[in-house]
Design a protein around this motif. Sequence first.
Motif, short mmCIF file in Angstrom:
data_model
loop_
_atom_site.label_atom_id
_atom_site.label_comp_id
_atom_site.label_asym_id
_atom_site.label_seq_id
_atom_site.Cartn_x
_atom_site.Cartn_y
_atom_site.Cartn_z
N SER A 199 43.30 70.54 17.08
CA SER A 199 43.38 69.19 17.62
C SER A 199 43.37 68.18 16.48
O SER A 199 43.12 68.51 15.32
CB SER A 199 42.22 68.93 18.58
OG SER A 199 40.97 69.14 17.95
N ASP A 200 43.63 66.90 16.85
CA ASP A 200 43.61 65.85 15.84
C ASP A 200 42.20 65.30 15.69
O ASP A 200 41.25 65.81 16.28
CB ASP A 200 44.61 64.75 16.17
CG ASP A 200 44.29 64.00 17.46
OD1 ASP A 200 43.14 64.10 17.95
OD2 ASP A 200 45.19 63.32 17.99
N GLU A 201 42.04 64.23 14.92
CA GLU A 201 40.71 63.69 14.62
C GLU A 201 40.01 63.14 15.86
O GLU A 201 38.79 62.94 15.86
CB GLU A 201 40.79 62.61 13.55
CG GLU A 201 41.57 61.37 13.93
CD GLU A 201 43.06 61.50 13.70
OE1 GLU A 201 43.76 60.47 13.82
OE2 GLU A 201 43.52 62.62 13.40
N ASN A 202 40.77 62.91 16.94
CA ASN A 202 40.19 62.42 18.18
C ASN A 202 39.96 63.52 19.22
O ASN A 202 39.57 63.23 20.35
CB ASN A 202 41.09 61.33 18.77
CG ASN A 202 41.24 60.13 17.86
OD1 ASN A 202 40.24 59.62 17.34
ND2 ASN A 202 42.46 59.69 17.65
N GLY A 203 40.23 64.77 18.82
CA GLY A 203 40.05 65.88 19.74
C GLY A 203 41.25 66.14 20.63
O GLY A 203 41.19 66.99 21.52
N ARG B 227 35.37 72.71 28.29
CA ARG B 227 35.94 72.67 26.95
C ARG B 227 34.87 72.41 25.91
O ARG B 227 33.87 71.73 26.18
CB ARG B 227 37.01 71.57 26.90
CG ARG B 227 37.73 71.45 25.57
CD ARG B 227 38.96 70.59 25.72
NE ARG B 227 39.20 69.81 24.52
CZ ARG B 227 40.35 69.23 24.22
NH1 ARG B 227 41.35 69.32 25.05
NH2 ARG B 227 40.49 68.54 23.12
N ALA B 228 35.09 72.97 24.72
CA ALA B 228 34.24 72.71 23.56
C ALA B 228 35.13 72.18 22.44
O ALA B 228 36.17 72.77 22.14
CB ALA B 228 33.53 73.98 23.11
N ASP B 229 34.74 71.06 21.87
CA ASP B 229 35.48 70.48 20.75
C ASP B 229 34.62 70.58 19.49
O ASP B 229 33.43 70.26 19.53
CB ASP B 229 35.79 69.01 21.02
CG ASP B 229 36.75 68.83 22.19
OD1 ASP B 229 37.95 69.04 21.99
OD2 ASP B 229 36.27 68.49 23.29
N ALA C 8 39.31 71.54 16.02
CA ALA C 8 39.88 72.50 16.97
C ALA C 8 39.13 72.41 18.30
O ALA C 8 38.17 71.65 18.44
CB ALA C 8 39.82 73.91 16.41
N TYR C 9 39.59 73.20 19.29
CA TYR C 9 38.93 73.19 20.59
C TYR C 9 39.01 74.57 21.23
O TYR C 9 39.87 75.39 20.88
CB TYR C 9 39.59 72.16 21.52
CG TYR C 9 41.00 72.52 21.94
CD1 TYR C 9 41.25 73.26 23.09
CD2 TYR C 9 42.10 72.14 21.16
CE1 TYR C 9 42.54 73.61 23.46
CE2 TYR C 9 43.39 72.47 21.52
CZ TYR C 9 43.60 73.21 22.67
OH TYR C 9 44.88 73.56 23.03
N TRP C 10 38.10 74.81 22.16
CA TRP C 10 38.16 75.96 23.06
C TRP C 10 38.23 75.45 24.49
O TRP C 10 37.56 74.47 24.83
CB TRP C 10 36.90 76.82 22.96
CG TRP C 10 36.76 77.60 21.70
CD1 TRP C 10 37.69 77.82 20.75
CD2 TRP C 10 35.57 78.27 21.26
NE1 TRP C 10 37.17 78.58 19.73
CE2 TRP C 10 35.86 78.87 20.02
CE3 TRP C 10 34.29 78.41 21.79
CZ2 TRP C 10 34.93 79.62 19.32
CZ3 TRP C 10 33.35 79.15 21.09
CH2 TRP C 10 33.67 79.75 19.87
#
Length: 329
Positions: free
Chosen positions: A96-100, A61-63, A76-78
Amino acid sequence: MPVIDITTDTENLTLTVIAEFAAPIERVWSAYSDPRQLERFWGPPGWPATFHTWDHTVGGRADYSMTGPRGETSRAYWEFTEINAPHGFTVLDGFSDENGVPNPDMPVGRMQFSFEPTADGTRSTTINWFESIDSLQQVIDMGIIEGTRAAMSQVDAVLQDLREYAQGKGTEVEMLDDTHVRITRMVEGPRDLVWRAYTEPELIKQWMLGPDGWEMTECEVGLNAGDRYRNSWAPVGDTEGEAFGFEGEMLLVDAPRRAVQLERMQGTGGPDVLNDVTFYEEDGATLITVLMDFPDKETRDMILATGMAEGMEQSYARLERAVLAVRGV
């Protein structure tokens, strides 16, 4: 402009972006698979990306987040589902939220990046699949088409070595649209010293002078978001012209990468111009990029007609000399 086509298909729920790059497939793959390079174009001007995590493996995953000029953040994330170097990869793409943590209230899509060699370089095809017509329309309404074109306009600078891309070109002005102008200038000097030259009054007074025959009479800097700043200039000797100055507020300071400010002429009620300045270093040289956001086309044309670009080039030439002069400090 790398993008040659963006199409939406409401029947198959896809958005497809086709771009062409004057670089071999291996170089394009490197730009898309290295988070430090990807940060330079994954996000439109004014909303640069920062990748917080990067696990480029199937199941990894990438955040990342994108930060706007007033400090607002979109995260966001991949999740990587397929990887076929150097021909492409596929991800699940979500917000995503501020915490990923993935945001269940926002759409999750699938995105496929494909690269194929051409006679002149590489063709990139990016297909976005959506869960529903509402999800597709939601991201269109959020400006994904305009944002993608603007973001991809930055790729050419990434694919070339910085000196190959910018050395000797001086101050370049690019009209992005009626209210946005991008100005770039490469300076021979490391980013930390360029940042100092932008933020230390004794250095600012050595180079931020515009055309010959002017001096800076007032220099108050802002080093934190919310700080006020004020700069004034006056002609020297027989130089014609009237004293003038600018003042404003710092909106975002991310030393030594980025500074965003609102600026207006002293003694007026505006209009305010937003200046978003970023600094990128490569092999001892620094690319300064100034994204100017004007309130309207008339203000843009009025300010550009003052000879602003020519004055900036003379100032940047002095900056280069000042940076080199303090290299050992």
